[in-house]
Motif scaffolding. Structure first.
Motif, PDB file in Angstrom:
ATOM      1  N   TYR A  87       0.823  -1.214   0.000  1.00  0.00           N
ATOM      2  CA  TYR A  87       0.000   0.000   0.000  1.00  0.00           C
ATOM      3  C   TYR A  87       0.856   1.262   0.000  1.00  0.00           C
ATOM      4  CZ  TYR A  87      -4.085  -2.902   1.056  1.00  0.00           C
ATOM      5  OH  TYR A  87      -5.093  -3.824   1.004  1.00  0.00           O
ATOM      6  N   ASP A  88       2.018   1.206   0.686  1.00  0.00           N
ATOM      7  CA  ASP A  88       2.874   2.408   0.758  1.00  0.00           C
ATOM      8  C   ASP A  88       3.358   2.794  -0.639  1.00  0.00           C
ATOM      9  OD1 ASP A  88       2.534   2.556   3.436  1.00  0.00           O
ATOM     10  OD2 ASP A  88       4.418   1.564   3.953  1.00  0.00           O
ATOM     11  N   TYR A  91      -5.855   2.572  -4.565  1.00  0.00           N
ATOM     12  CA  TYR A  91      -5.030   3.712  -5.019  1.00  0.00           C
ATOM     13  C   TYR A  91      -5.143   3.924  -6.531  1.00  0.00           C
ATOM     14  CZ  TYR A  91      -3.626   3.745  -0.234  1.00  0.00           C
ATOM     15  OH  TYR A  91      -3.683   3.836   1.141  1.00  0.00           O
ATOM     16  N   ARG A 106       0.448   4.089  -2.735  1.00  0.00           N
ATOM     17  CA  ARG A 106       0.079   5.455  -2.333  1.00  0.00           C
ATOM     18  C   ARG A 106       1.063   6.478  -2.908  1.00  0.00           C
ATOM     19  NH1 ARG A 106      -0.937   4.114   2.225  1.00  0.00           N
ATOM     20  NH2 ARG A 106       1.062   4.480   3.186  1.00  0.00           N
ATOM     21  N   HIS A 163      -4.689   6.986   4.681  1.00  0.00           N
ATOM     22  CA  HIS A 163      -4.528   5.814   3.809  1.00  0.00           C
ATOM     23  C   HIS A 163      -5.876   5.401   3.205  1.00  0.00           C
ATOM     24  CE1 HIS A 163      -0.617   4.768   6.202  1.00  0.00           C
ATOM     25  NE2 HIS A 163      -0.564   5.937   5.582  1.00  0.00           N
TER      26      HIS A 163
END
Ligand code: SAM
Length: 213
Positions: A4-5, A48, A8, A34
């Protein structure tokens, strides 16, 4: 396993910045909040993506770029109290909460208000209050507001919302027919207001009494 990081960072660099989001506070809010915490289990892998996503009840979490653009245009300040109409997933309210003193957000569907409360609590934000009601009538109890953001499309500019905005305050609202809206910025002055059409957009409808007189 989704990173996810990384997703993003990619959204910030390849969607938001490339499409013209330059406001540092807006970009930093998108790092802190988030988006995958605001969508259902089946959509986590798309959280995202450059698109709106369903959140049930016929409603959507808006496209990240549109959330960022509306935030950048509203220009919330540290001491502002902001009213949002259309809580949905709570993502936009959480983004605003990182930039201002307090966010009041109104949602007409109780189940979505509960979903948003749960999502926001997971971010640690403690300056958002969500109420169930008809936001087309605003929220008189805490008026007037420094800024108002409407995240559902309206055929008319609800005058009752304008009345709940402080002079010098800004309102951002999608205005138009069901098929196509113009994202519209309204700047309230001491003796009236000025409007600026920013871009074409498409929103689910604002359902309610929409007081326009
Ligand atoms: N801001 C949301 C987010 O970050 O997920 C997305 C909002 S969604 C595009 C529009 C929302 O407005 C829906 O949840 C819908 O139920 C709500 N809505 C429509 N008419 C409303 C009204 N009169 N009062 C309050 N909420 C309303």
């Amino acid at each position: 396993m989704i990173n996810y990081d990384l997703a993003r960072k990619d959204m910030i660099n390849n969607q938001l910045k490339k499409k013209g989001i330059v406001d540092k506070n807006t970009l930093s809010a998108f790092e802190k909040i988030h988006r995958h915490l605001f969508v259902g289990e089946n959509d986590k892998g798309h959280s995202y993506d450059d698109s709106a996503l369903s959140i049930g009840y016929g409603q959507t979490i808006s496209q990240p770029y549109i959330v960022a653009l509306m935030t950048q245009l509203l220009k919330p300040n540290r001491n502002d109290v902001i009213l949002e109409i259309g809580t949905g997933s709570g993502f936009q309210a959480a983004i605003l909460s990182t930039m201002c003193k307090f966010v009041i957000s109104i949602e007409r569907i109780p189940e979505l208000a509960a979903f948003a409360k749960k999502n926001i609590s997971e971010t640690g934000s403690d300056n958002v209050q969500i109420f169930v009601g008809d936001g087309s009538l605003g929220w008189k109890a805490n008026a007037p507001y420094d800024g108002i953001m409407v995240t559902a499309g309206s055929e008319v500019l609800p005058q009752v919302l304008l009345a709940q905005l402080k002079p010098g305050g800004r309102m951002i609202i999608p205005l138009g027919s069901e098929d196509s809206h113009k994202l519209t910025l309204i700047k309230k002055e001491e003796d009236g207001y000025i409007t600026e059409e920013m871009t074409d957009c498409h929103f689910v409808p604002l359902i309610g009494r929409k007081h326009n007189a």
